[in-house]
Design an enzyme around this catalytic site. Structure first.
Site: not given
Length: 703
Positions: A47, A130, A162, A164, A183
């Site tokens: 990435e 990602v 929220d 991802s 993370k």
């Protein structure tokens, strides 16, 4: 029109995503990657948000190029993915990576799935997350993708919703994501629950089933499966493909143990960063980069070092899995000059260079005054520089050195290509060598301070532990930082296994070390590469007399006088060596060889066996240095010249061709901020073109 067609097809049931040929007007696939895919060779997607938003400059660019190097070393082809001027790029050139690395964050987008149409329609530049990287990788036909950590459910995500887009993408795009889990700043238990809902296979990699959480090796959560190595991973991926489930897979690789952070420290840093984000109203896709930057600041840079370490490790694991998945038929490990033969062996110093460049023109005096400087930290040491240069130019290198068991040692190892670290010894009693170098505003070295005691631990006994490497290596390269005892052992082993030795003198104060031994012992040294100061020391040592000659006077007198004086010195020692390459700074190089032709090839290009000249005569030729504009850094040009020259020798080049390749490598170094360029050439074609041009431009004089 094409974009509307794509949008429409997504609504059809059981529709399969088009292959890359349907996207020829959107995708730019680098020729090396296209060739690898066509030949079913292993390819690893990478990435680009780590370049655009994940790390500060220059760490972002250096890390991106080093990660690519890790993938190449294992045997796969790296494919860094990004959006440039509205084009979906699969594989970036060094210039394109630099463009993304140096641009202000406000001028480049962070692109996920939802942003792709906007980026394409408006010709924008963007780093791909990602999710976006998975989409583009799948378009191109790439199955494996390495990243740092995936996104997830944010703290209080059950309230804010929220979540991802990475998680949703994992549920619908069949690309395997290799990361250090999720993370640490996220809600990991809820993230794993969400992945289960999406039907994503999640596995820990050689971590006893413990799911990692980025900065630490154990999130406290268990992964459904544990993979013991690349074979297990390839088998699981193959089953996923055979089932045609059209979903991705997440493989959680723990951060290398030496770089894992203290869990309590990380938790406190994250809590503090989270409060700061709330107070400043940071939200949406800006939360993750803000939190990572805040944590890096709170941990005083430790999290950044950990981040770099885990990304490189993930790339290594992904490449190993990709090679296994392709049947173990990986690419050769170097873009420019891949070889099956054993690598040359370099033995010498490793150190951390702290380079300070003065900002103004204030006269330098050692009077305790404070001078304003720009400081750069980089890997250094003549032996280390030669090893990295040869590794990048030749395709492989074996390096024996020593570092301390301290933070400096860990940082130094992190700055080096992984493949060069396997034979570096760690000494728990001595500190890692640090070299502090002061440059004036014009880049000229004015002062150099170093602690070198640790290199005394490269003893004869340590050298003898590597006798098997002597048997295999075509050439042994040593620097002057080694002790006389170590040099004695090296020459003994080289003689025993009939291996030629290349000596890089390093400094005029230590250039005579090998020649304190008996002539019978040092005769295994076939080639030396001194500068004019080191040449004087070597002549004095070999001839056991003081030379009444000042190199500075010759340098000031001009090229003709300098060549004349050096020629007189060379005649006194030429019988001891097959080749002497004297570097004359900006003037060029003066070469003294045994034999009757500069078209001699010292190595057989197929076997890499040394082929010494049989003649007793000697010849000398002066090569004028090429003119280089826009010089950035002069500190590593000499080592890159030697790296290029040695690579040319091993490739079976003529002496003229070796000198030309040395000049090409040195020119690359002069335009690089680091002692050894992160990447010498963009491609094999670029290398061949530069070498061909340098040969055409080569100016020489027989003397």
């Amino acid at each position: 029109m094409l974009l509307r067609n794509i949008a429409g097809t997504l609504l059809r049931p059981n529709y399969k995503w088009p292959t890359s040929r349907h996207f020829h007007s959107l995708l730019d696939i680098h020729p090396n990657i296209r060739n690898a895919l066509n030949q079913k060779k292993p390819v690893v997607a990478l990435e680009s948000t780590i370049i655009t938003h994940g790390m500060p400059y220059p760490h972002n660019m250096e890390t991106a190029l080093e990660v690519e190097d890790v993938v190449k070393t294992v045997g796969a082809t790296p494919a860094t993915i990004a959006c440039l001027d509205g084009r979906l790029k699969v594989g970036l050139t060094m210039e394109e990576i630099a463009k993304l690395a140096e641009v202000e964050k406000a001028d480049v987008l962070k692109c996920s799935r939802r942003d792709l149409p906007y980026v394409v329609a408006n010709g924008k530049c963007a780093g791909t997350t990602v999710a976006a990287t998975m989409i583009i990788a799948h378009m191109a036909g790439i199955k494996i993708f390495a990243t740092g950590g995936v996104g997830g459910v944010h703290r209080d995500g059950h309230i804010s919703l929220d979540v991802s887009a990475d998680l949703v993408e994992l549920g619908r795009t069949p690309v395997v994501v290799v990361s250090s889990g999720v993370k640490s700043i996220l809600d990991i238990p809820r993230t794993l629950e969400y992945l289960e809902t999406q039907g994503v296979s999640v596995a820990a990699y050689n971590n006893e089933g413990k799911f990692p959480d980025f900065y630490t090796r154990d999130s406290g959560c268990k992964a459904p499966y544990n993979l013991k190595g690349p074979q297990d991973a390839a088998a699981l991926i193959k089953a996923l493909q055979d089932l045609n489930l059209q979903s991705g897979m997440l493989i959680g690789v723990p951060i290398p143990e030496d770089y894992a952070l203290d869990k309590d420290m990380v938790r406190k840093a994250i809590d503090e960063a989270h409060k700061e984000a709330l107070a400043k109203g940071v939200e949406g896709k800006n939360v993750t980069p803000f939190m990572l930057a805040a944590v890096a600041n709170i941990t005083k840079g430790n999290s950044l070092r950990a981040n770099i370490a885990l990304i490189k490790n993930n790339a290594k694991v992904a490449a190993e899995i990709a090679c296994e998945l392709s049947g173990g038929d990986g690419n050769k490990p170097c873009l420019n000059s891949p070889r099956k033969q054993p690598p040359p062996m370099i033995i010498g110093a490793s150190m951390l260079d702290l380079c300070s460049t003065m900002i103004d023109d204030s006269p330098l005096a050692l009077d305790g005054a404070t001078y304003q400087t720009k400081v750069k930290e980089s890997a250094g040491g003549v032996g280390r520089n030669l090893a990295e240069s040869i590794h990048k130019l030749h395709g492989d290198a074996s390096f024996i050195s020593v570092v301390g068991n301290d933070h400096t040692g860990k940082s130094l190892l992190q700055l080096m290509p992984d493949s060069l670290c396997s034979k570096i010894h760690v000494d728990s009693k001595n500190t890692t060598s640090i070299c502090s170098i002061l440059f004036d505003k014009n880049g000229n070295c004015k002062l150099c301070l170093a602690n070198m005691d640790i290199h005394k631990t490269i003893s004869g006994k340590l050298v003898e532990q590597h006798e098997q490497d002597f048997q295999k290596s075509p050439l042994i390269i040593i620097d002057g930082n080694l002790s006389v005892e170590a040099i004695d052992s090296i020459l003994t082993l080289a003689k025993r296994h009939n291996k030629p030795v290349f000596f890089e003198p390093t400094d005029m104060l230590i250039a005579g070390k090998p020649f304190q031994l008996s002539q019978q012992q040092f005769r295994q040294i076939k080639c030396i590469s001194p500068n004019v100061y080191e040449l004087k020391t070597i002549v004095e040592t070999l001839c056991s007399k003081k030379i009444e000659w000042d190199p500075n006077s010759s340098l000031a007198a001009g090229q003709e006088q300098l060549i004349r004086d050096c020629t007189n010195l060379l005649k006194q020692i030429e019988d001891h060596f097959d080749c002497i390459v004297v570097t004359l700074g900006s003037h060029g190089v003066l070469v003294n060889i045994r034999g009757e032709s500069f078209q001699h090839r010292f190595f057989n290009s197929d076997s890499e066996h040394y082929t010494p000249p049989q003649e007793k005569t000697h010849m000398r030729r002066f090569y004028k240095a090429p003119v280089v504009a826009d010089i950035v850094n002069v500190s590593g040009a000499g080592d890159s010249f030697s790296g290029g020259f040695i690579t040319g020798l091993l490739r079976g080049y003529t002496v003229d061709e070796c000198i030309a390749f040395g000049f090409v490598a040195a020119t690359c170094a002069l335009k690089s901020e680091s002692a050894v360029p992160t990447q010498y050439f963009k491609s094999t074609e670029d290398e061949n073109q530069r070498q061909k041009q340098q040969l055409c431009d080569l100016v020489f004089l027989d003397v």
